[in-house]
Design an enzyme around this catalytic site. Sequence first.
Site, PDB file in Angstrom:
ATOM      1  N   GLY A 154       6.176  -3.498  -2.280  1.00  0.00           N
ATOM      2  CA  GLY A 154       7.401  -2.697  -2.413  1.00  0.00           C
ATOM      3  C   GLY A 154       8.159  -2.703  -1.098  1.00  0.00           C
ATOM      4  O   GLY A 154       7.557  -2.580  -0.037  1.00  0.00           O
ATOM      5  N   ARG A 169       5.498  -9.022  -5.486  1.00  0.00           N
ATOM      6  CA  ARG A 169       4.071  -8.705  -5.656  1.00  0.00           C
ATOM      7  C   ARG A 169       3.491  -9.946  -6.303  1.00  0.00           C
ATOM      8  O   ARG A 169       3.771 -10.231  -7.461  1.00  0.00           O
ATOM      9  CB  ARG A 169       3.885  -7.493  -6.564  1.00  0.00           C
ATOM     10  CG  ARG A 169       4.533  -6.217  -6.007  1.00  0.00           C
ATOM     11  CD  ARG A 169       4.119  -5.013  -6.817  1.00  0.00           C
ATOM     12  NE  ARG A 169       4.926  -3.836  -6.504  1.00  0.00           N
ATOM     13  CZ  ARG A 169       4.690  -3.004  -5.495  1.00  0.00           C
ATOM     14  NH1 ARG A 169       3.673  -3.217  -4.696  1.00  0.00           N
ATOM     15  NH2 ARG A 169       5.466  -1.962  -5.294  1.00  0.00           N
ATOM     16  N   ASP A 213      -0.886  -1.658   1.835  1.00  0.00           N
ATOM     17  CA  ASP A 213      -2.327  -1.956   1.836  1.00  0.00           C
ATOM     18  C   ASP A 213      -2.652  -3.320   1.213  1.00  0.00           C
ATOM     19  O   ASP A 213      -3.346  -4.137   1.821  1.00  0.00           O
ATOM     20  CB  ASP A 213      -3.048  -0.826   1.075  1.00  0.00           C
ATOM     21  CG  ASP A 213      -4.550  -0.992   1.108  1.00  0.00           C
ATOM     22  OD1 ASP A 213      -5.130  -0.793   2.193  1.00  0.00           O
ATOM     23  OD2 ASP A 213      -5.137  -1.355   0.071  1.00  0.00           O
ATOM     24  N   THR A 259       5.620   0.395   4.202  1.00  0.00           N
ATOM     25  CA  THR A 259       5.585   1.014   2.862  1.00  0.00           C
ATOM     26  C   THR A 259       6.076   2.450   2.974  1.00  0.00           C
ATOM     27  O   THR A 259       5.807   3.113   3.979  1.00  0.00           O
ATOM     28  CB  THR A 259       4.157   1.004   2.270  1.00  0.00           C
ATOM     29  OG1 THR A 259       4.117   1.907   1.146  1.00  0.00           O
ATOM     30  CG2 THR A 259       3.090   1.464   3.245  1.00  0.00           C
ATOM     31  N   ASP A 272       4.957   4.770   1.208  1.00  0.00           N
ATOM     32  CA  ASP A 272       3.888   5.648   0.710  1.00  0.00           C
ATOM     33  C   ASP A 272       3.051   6.369   1.785  1.00  0.00           C
ATOM     34  O   ASP A 272       2.366   7.328   1.484  1.00  0.00           O
ATOM     35  CB  ASP A 272       2.920   4.853  -0.175  1.00  0.00           C
ATOM     36  CG  ASP A 272       3.557   4.433  -1.488  1.00  0.00           C
ATOM     37  OD1 ASP A 272       4.657   4.926  -1.795  1.00  0.00           O
ATOM     38  OD2 ASP A 272       2.960   3.607  -2.198  1.00  0.00           O
ATOM     39  N   ASP A 287       0.330   5.310   3.020  1.00  0.00           N
ATOM     40  CA  ASP A 287      -1.059   5.241   2.538  1.00  0.00           C
ATOM     41  C   ASP A 287      -1.920   4.253   3.326  1.00  0.00           C
ATOM     42  O   ASP A 287      -2.983   3.847   2.842  1.00  0.00           O
ATOM     43  CB  ASP A 287      -1.090   4.916   1.039  1.00  0.00           C
ATOM     44  CG  ASP A 287      -0.442   3.579   0.717  1.00  0.00           C
ATOM     45  OD1 ASP A 287       0.219   3.009   1.602  1.00  0.00           O
ATOM     46  OD2 ASP A 287      -0.596   3.111  -0.421  1.00  0.00           O
ATOM     47  N   ARG A 317       1.422   6.908  -5.828  1.00  0.00           N
ATOM     48  CA  ARG A 317       0.463   6.868  -6.934  1.00  0.00           C
ATOM     49  C   ARG A 317      -0.894   7.420  -6.520  1.00  0.00           C
ATOM     50  O   ARG A 317      -1.491   8.199  -7.229  1.00  0.00           O
ATOM     51  CB  ARG A 317       0.312   5.439  -7.448  1.00  0.00           C
ATOM     52  CG  ARG A 317       1.442   5.054  -8.384  1.00  0.00           C
ATOM     53  CD  ARG A 317       1.243   3.704  -8.974  1.00  0.00           C
ATOM     54  NE  ARG A 317       1.440   2.672  -7.987  1.00  0.00           N
ATOM     55  CZ  ARG A 317       2.046   1.506  -8.220  1.00  0.00           C
ATOM     56  NH1 ARG A 317       2.517   1.252  -9.411  1.00  0.00           N
ATOM     57  NH2 ARG A 317       2.173   0.617  -7.267  1.00  0.00           N
TER      58      ARG A 317
HETATM   59  O1  F6P Z   1       4.206   1.025  -2.842  1.00  0.00           O
HETATM   60  C1  F6P Z   1       5.480   1.488  -2.837  1.00  0.00           C
HETATM   61  C2  F6P Z   1       5.914   1.982  -4.173  1.00  0.00           C
HETATM   62  O2  F6P Z   1       7.259   2.363  -4.045  1.00  0.00           O
HETATM   63  C3  F6P Z   1       5.101   3.119  -4.795  1.00  0.00           C
HETATM   64  O3  F6P Z   1       5.393   4.381  -4.286  1.00  0.00           O
HETATM   65  C4  F6P Z   1       5.441   2.991  -6.257  1.00  0.00           C
HETATM   66  O4  F6P Z   1       4.460   3.579  -7.043  1.00  0.00           O
HETATM   67  C5  F6P Z   1       5.505   1.507  -6.425  1.00  0.00           C
HETATM   68  O5  F6P Z   1       5.833   0.979  -5.157  1.00  0.00           O
HETATM   69  C6  F6P Z   1       6.499   1.005  -7.438  1.00  0.00           C
HETATM   70  O6  F6P Z   1       6.359  -0.381  -7.526  1.00  0.00           O
HETATM   71  P1  F6P Z   1       7.357  -1.390  -8.214  1.00  0.00           P
HETATM   72  O7  F6P Z   1       8.431  -1.702  -7.217  1.00  0.00           O
HETATM   73  O8  F6P Z   1       6.525  -2.594  -8.473  1.00  0.00           O
HETATM   74  O9  F6P Z   1       7.902  -0.718  -9.426  1.00  0.00           O
END
Ligand code: F6P
Length: 323
Positions: free
Chosen positions: A11, A72, A103, A125, A127, A129, A171
Site C-alpha cells: 500500500g 502487491r 511488513d 506504510t 499502518d 505496524d 487490519r
Molecule cells: O497496509 C496499508 C493498508 O492501507 C491497510 O491499512 C489496508 O488494510 C490495506 O492497505 C488496503 O489494501 P489495498 O490497497 O490492497 O486495498
Amino acid sequence: MNKIGVLTSGGDSPGMNAAIRAVVRCGIEAGLEVWGIERGYEGLLDGELRQMDRSSVGDILHRGGTILKTARSERFMEARWIDKAAEMLATFGIGGLVVIGGDGSLRGGLELAQRGIRVMGLPGTIDNDLHYTDFTIGFDTAVSTVLEAISKIRDTSSSHDRTTVIEVMGRRCGDIALYAALAGGAESVLVPEMPEDINMVCRKIIEGSNRGKLHSIIIKAEGTGTPATELTRLIEERTGKETRLVVLSYLQRGGSPTLNDRMLATLCAAKAVELLAEEGQEAESKAIGIVDGHIMAYELGAALEVKRAFRRELYELINVLSK
Ligand code: F6P
C-alpha cells in the site's frame, strides 16, 4: 558497489516520494548510479527499471503516492519468482536495493538479501505496524487526515445530536485508530489489540448524553470483530440514538506528507544510502527506522521479528478523557 535500485511496494503511503527523492539525490552525491524500479516487485520481475537523475525526482517531495508506482505482487510469494527477481537485479548489475514498504515488502527484501542482494528496508506504510521503529513513513499524515475528518464530522454530529462511527484503516494494528481517538477526543476506540466491548461503548454514549453531550464519536479500526455496518446498527438499537457510519478508507492514504513524514522519509533514505555506499562494510542488510528520536539501522531479519507492546496506557487515557 556502484549501482543501487529503489522500489516502493504494498500500500502506498505519504512520504514515499520524499524517500525516493532522497535515495536518488544522496545516491548520486555518493557516486552511485540509482535505478528506479516501477510497480515494486512486480515491475522488477518484468524488468521495469530506469536510471534516475537528480531532476527525475524534482517537485515530488510534497506529493502523496509514489512516482515509482506500487503493487502487491502475488508472484513474488513464490521462491522461483524471487530467484528470478534476484537474477534480474544481477543482470542490471544492481547489488544494493532500497525497499520502501510495510511488513510484507520488507520480508520480500529479506528473501532477496538471502540471495546475495544488499537490502535496506525503509518503513513505508500508514499502518505503523513495523515494530522495530517507533513510527512508519505515512502514519503521521494518515492520522492528521483522520483528525481533520473527525473535526468536520463533529460539527454535523452535534448539530443533529448524533453518534458517528468512523472506521479507519488498520487490519492487525490499531495505531491509526488509537492515536486519532486520543488526539481527536473520541468517546471510544475499538482496536484489534483489545477485546471488543460494544455494551461499554453504548454505556458511554448514554452516560455522555445524560450529561448533555451533543454527539459521540466512536473510532473503529477496520480489523476489529463486528463489521462496521453491524456495529453502527447495534449502537443505534441499544442507545436509541441516531447513529451514522463514515468509512474513511483510501482518503487516509493520500495527501501531502506532514513535516514528520517528510523528515522521517528523508533521514531514513539518507541513512540507507550512507550504508550502501560504505566501503568494506560487512554486507549486511538493514531495516532503518526511528527510535526515541534517533535514526537507527538494525539487521533486517532481526528487525522484522521485533514485537512492540500495544500502548495500553493511551487506550486507557482515551477512556479517562472522554468520561
Ligand atoms: O497496509 C496499508 C493498508 O492501507 C491497510 O491499512 C489496508 O488494510 C490495506 O492497505 C488496503 O489494501 P489495498 O490497497 O490492497 O486495498
